[in-house]
Design a protein around this motif. Structure first.
Motif, PDB file in Angstrom:
ATOM      1  N   MET A 188       0.837  -1.189   0.000  1.00  0.00           N
ATOM      2  CA  MET A 188       0.000   0.000   0.000  1.00  0.00           C
ATOM      3  C   MET A 188       0.879   1.249   0.000  1.00  0.00           C
ATOM      4  O   MET A 188       1.804   1.359   0.805  1.00  0.00           O
ATOM      5  CB  MET A 188      -0.881  -0.008   1.261  1.00  0.00           C
ATOM      6  N   ASP A 189       0.597   2.158  -0.905  1.00  0.00           N
ATOM      7  CA  ASP A 189       1.318   3.430  -0.942  1.00  0.00           C
ATOM      8  C   ASP A 189       0.820   4.339   0.178  1.00  0.00           C
ATOM      9  O   ASP A 189      -0.326   4.229   0.628  1.00  0.00           O
ATOM     10  CB  ASP A 189       1.115   4.125  -2.285  1.00  0.00           C
ATOM     11  N   MET A 218     -10.549   3.485  12.133  1.00  0.00           N
ATOM     12  CA  MET A 218      -9.449   4.369  11.751  1.00  0.00           C
ATOM     13  C   MET A 218      -8.231   4.012  12.590  1.00  0.00           C
ATOM     14  O   MET A 218      -8.336   3.856  13.810  1.00  0.00           O
ATOM     15  CB  MET A 218      -9.807   5.835  11.976  1.00  0.00           C
ATOM     16  N   PHE A 219      -7.100   3.851  11.917  1.00  0.00           N
ATOM     17  CA  PHE A 219      -5.802   3.662  12.581  1.00  0.00           C
ATOM     18  C   PHE A 219      -5.045   4.980  12.444  1.00  0.00           C
ATOM     19  O   PHE A 219      -4.876   5.490  11.332  1.00  0.00           O
ATOM     20  CB  PHE A 219      -5.035   2.520  11.924  1.00  0.00           C
ATOM     21  N   ILE A 220      -4.622   5.539  13.544  1.00  0.00           N
ATOM     22  CA  ILE A 220      -4.028   6.877  13.559  1.00  0.00           C
ATOM     23  C   ILE A 220      -2.738   6.843  14.380  1.00  0.00           C
ATOM     24  O   ILE A 220      -2.652   6.121  15.374  1.00  0.00           O
ATOM     25  CB  ILE A 220      -5.017   7.900  14.174  1.00  0.00           C
ATOM     26  N   ILE A 221      -1.752   7.625  13.962  1.00  0.00           N
ATOM     27  CA  ILE A 221      -0.544   7.831  14.763  1.00  0.00           C
ATOM     28  C   ILE A 221      -0.346   9.331  14.936  1.00  0.00           C
ATOM     29  O   ILE A 221      -0.286  10.070  13.938  1.00  0.00           O
ATOM     30  CB  ILE A 221       0.721   7.227  14.110  1.00  0.00           C
ATOM     31  N   ILE A 222      -0.261   9.776  16.176  1.00  0.00           N
ATOM     32  CA  ILE A 222       0.062  11.169  16.474  1.00  0.00           C
ATOM     33  C   ILE A 222       1.365  11.212  17.269  1.00  0.00           C
ATOM     34  O   ILE A 222       1.764  10.221  17.890  1.00  0.00           O
ATOM     35  CB  ILE A 222      -1.077  11.884  17.235  1.00  0.00           C
ATOM     36  N   ASN A 266      -7.707   3.858   6.904  1.00  0.00           N
ATOM     37  CA  ASN A 266      -9.062   3.415   7.200  1.00  0.00           C
ATOM     38  C   ASN A 266      -9.225   1.924   6.969  1.00  0.00           C
ATOM     39  O   ASN A 266      -8.508   1.321   6.169  1.00  0.00           O
ATOM     40  CB  ASN A 266     -10.072   4.170   6.331  1.00  0.00           C
ATOM     41  N   TYR A 267     -10.201   1.361   7.655  1.00  0.00           N
ATOM     42  CA  TYR A 267     -10.605  -0.030   7.417  1.00  0.00           C
ATOM     43  C   TYR A 267     -12.098  -0.047   7.165  1.00  0.00           C
ATOM     44  O   TYR A 267     -12.883   0.572   7.895  1.00  0.00           O
ATOM     45  CB  TYR A 267     -10.294  -0.909   8.623  1.00  0.00           C
ATOM     46  N   ASP A 268     -12.493  -0.759   6.117  1.00  0.00           N
ATOM     47  CA  ASP A 268     -13.907  -1.010   5.866  1.00  0.00           C
ATOM     48  C   ASP A 268     -14.089  -2.491   5.556  1.00  0.00           C
ATOM     49  O   ASP A 268     -13.276  -3.089   4.830  1.00  0.00           O
ATOM     50  CB  ASP A 268     -14.412  -0.160   4.694  1.00  0.00           C
ATOM     51  N   LYS A 269     -15.130  -3.066   6.113  1.00  0.00           N
ATOM     52  CA  LYS A 269     -15.408  -4.484   5.893  1.00  0.00           C
ATOM     53  C   LYS A 269     -15.545  -4.770   4.404  1.00  0.00           C
ATOM     54  O   LYS A 269     -16.238  -4.053   3.687  1.00  0.00           O
ATOM     55  CB  LYS A 269     -16.696  -4.872   6.629  1.00  0.00           C
ATOM     56  N   GLY A 270     -14.837  -5.783   3.952  1.00  0.00           N
ATOM     57  CA  GLY A 270     -14.864  -6.128   2.536  1.00  0.00           C
ATOM     58  C   GLY A 270     -13.762  -5.465   1.734  1.00  0.00           C
ATOM     59  O   GLY A 270     -13.462  -5.886   0.620  1.00  0.00           O
ATOM     60  N   GLN A 271     -13.161  -4.434   2.305  1.00  0.00           N
ATOM     61  CA  GLN A 271     -12.093  -3.716   1.612  1.00  0.00           C
ATOM     62  C   GLN A 271     -10.756  -3.824   2.335  1.00  0.00           C
ATOM     63  O   GLN A 271      -9.702  -3.735   1.719  1.00  0.00           O
ATOM     64  CB  GLN A 271     -12.486  -2.239   1.463  1.00  0.00           C
ATOM     65  N   GLY A 272     -10.806  -4.041   3.634  1.00  0.00           N
ATOM     66  CA  GLY A 272      -9.582  -4.116   4.421  1.00  0.00           C
ATOM     67  C   GLY A 272      -9.026  -2.738   4.718  1.00  0.00           C
ATOM     68  O   GLY A 272      -9.683  -1.709   4.540  1.00  0.00           O
ATOM     69  N   TRP A 273      -7.773  -2.707   5.166  1.00  0.00           N
ATOM     70  CA  TRP A 273      -7.111  -1.439   5.447  1.00  0.00           C
ATOM     71  C   TRP A 273      -6.760  -0.741   4.130  1.00  0.00           C
ATOM     72  O   TRP A 273      -6.257  -1.380   3.200  1.00  0.00           O
ATOM     73  CB  TRP A 273      -5.840  -1.666   6.272  1.00  0.00           C
ATOM     74  N   HIS A 274      -7.004   0.566   4.072  1.00  0.00           N
ATOM     75  CA  HIS A 274      -6.785   1.276   2.813  1.00  0.00           C
ATOM     76  C   HIS A 274      -6.591   2.767   3.082  1.00  0.00           C
ATOM     77  O   HIS A 274      -6.758   3.250   4.205  1.00  0.00           O
ATOM     78  CB  HIS A 274      -7.980   1.075   1.872  1.00  0.00           C
ATOM     79  N   ASP A 275      -6.235   3.502   2.028  1.00  0.00           N
ATOM     80  CA  ASP A 275      -6.090   4.960   2.058  1.00  0.00           C
ATOM     81  C   ASP A 275      -5.111   5.407   3.150  1.00  0.00           C
ATOM     82  O   ASP A 275      -5.433   6.259   3.991  1.00  0.00           O
ATOM     83  CB  ASP A 275      -7.456   5.632   2.250  1.00  0.00           C
TER      84      ASP A 275
END
Length: 356
Positions: A1-2, A156-160, A35-44
């Motif tokens: 993933m880019d 949502m997976f976030i790093i601050i 982001n994660y959405d069911k059926g799409q996995g982790w993305h964006d």
């Protein structure tokens, strides 16, 4: 993933007084999100300017506490380079928390890559002052706008990042600890071994009682018999009894600390006798009465090593090592921080140097 990168057009003014950074007050210019959405996995996957999140008031994390987090640091060495300490262990542990809270697993290698890129972009925020560091907070929250108890379909997976001062601004002074006998924090089979906000919410009442009695932290006992030692609010706990390093065994109700793991490996490498076992508060009191309780210290990302000078259990107040830091606690602190800041050779392959 880019990983898409959007740099801020309005960078913040960086702190100039690194001796008064405190902890968790100041945040850098950018954050990582995917982001994660069911059926799409982790993305964006993206690095974007630090800003408030857009979240529905019905987001499930706000109502049912389906969230997990981690904490680690970036350190600046004497030559100006930046390094992390065992980051793979943090993301592995995040997956352990994910499994318990029914959150999708993350790819450890990709998360390290993302963190490397984020910290590299924010490298000027890493403090130069000895003892200060850049605190890193990865976390995952359930985002479905739904009032119903079930695992979410979107996350949502976030790093601050937050530049933070030395934990001990006045030196490595022993802390006072109050043993909580009324309330419990976790039980085996619950979530005590995970890093999730619910565990910390459960500990607030004990922390409040400790402060009322002029003690700085709380030592929790097991949730069934209220006699076996578990952990301090934000730290694992160690005892040196008759030259043996003893810490509570991991049995599902306490956090598997990365500093804890490192301390055990260090002590074993020094040829010390080390035990992970169930230990009662009565055993500690008996060791104190017999003169065999030599040192007590906590371990955690924030403090690294936190010597304990006073332990209060009911009406019994135990003063450990004349309320001074012990030789083993000092040696552990010097060695751990020496490796983290690149002052001591890393013989354990714990250090991760930024690649970007």
């Amino acid at each position: 993933m880019d990983i898409r990168v959007e740099l801020t057009k309005t960078p913040k003014e960086k702190p100039t007084d690194e001796n008064n950074l405190g902890f968790g007050h100041v945040f850098t210019d950018h954050m990582f999100i995917m982001n994660y959405d069911k059926g799409q996995g982790w993305h964006d996957a993206r690095i974007v300017p630090y800003a408030p999140l857009e979240l529905s008031p019905a987001a499930m994390c706000l109502h049912y506490a389906q969230e997990v987090f981690e904490g680690l640091k970036a350190y600046r060495t004497a030559d100006g380079s930046i390094q992390l300490f065992r980051p793979e262990e943090n993301f592995k542990r995040l997956n352990v928390s994910n499994e318990r809270l029914v959150i999708p697993q993350i790819d450890v290698d990709f998360c390290i890559e993302a963190l490397d890129k984020l910290v590299s972009i924010e490298k000027d925020w890493v403090p130069h002052t000895d003892g200060a560091s850049l605190y890193i907070r990865p976390f995952i929250i359930a985002c479905d706008p739904f009032l119903g108890v079930r695992p979410a379909d979107s996350y949502m997976f976030i790093i601050i990042l937050s530049p933070s001062g030395a934990y001990y601004s006045t030196g490595l002074n022993p802390v006072s600890i109050y043993v909580e006998s009324n309330y419990v924090r976790a039980v085996k089979g619950g979530m005590g071994f995970t890093k999730t906000g619910g565990n910390y919410a459960a500990s607030l009442i004990g922390q409040d009682e400790a402060h009322k009695q002029n003690y700085s932290q709380v030592l929790w006992l097991d949730g069934v018999e209220k006699k076996y030692i578990e952990e301090v609010g934000a730290m694992n706990i160690f005892f040196i009894i008759d030259n043996e390093v003893v810490t509570p065994a991991l049995q599902g109700s306490i956090l598997s600390g990365i500093t804890r793991k490192s301390v055990l490996e260090l002590c074993k490498s020094w040829g010390m006798k080390v035990s992970e076992k169930r230990i009662t508060i009565q055993e500690v009191a008996d060791a104190y009465d017999s003169g065999k309780l030599q040192e007590v210290f906590g371990t955690g990302t924030a403090a690294v090593i936190s010597p304990v000078g006073t332990l209060k259990w009911g009406d019994k107040v135990m003063t450990i090592n004349d309320n001074k830091i012990g030789s083993i606690s000092q040696k552990l602190y010097d060695t751990m921080t020496g490796i983290q800041y690149g002052k001591i050779e890393d013989k354990f392959n714990w250090v991760y140097k930024l690649k970007n």
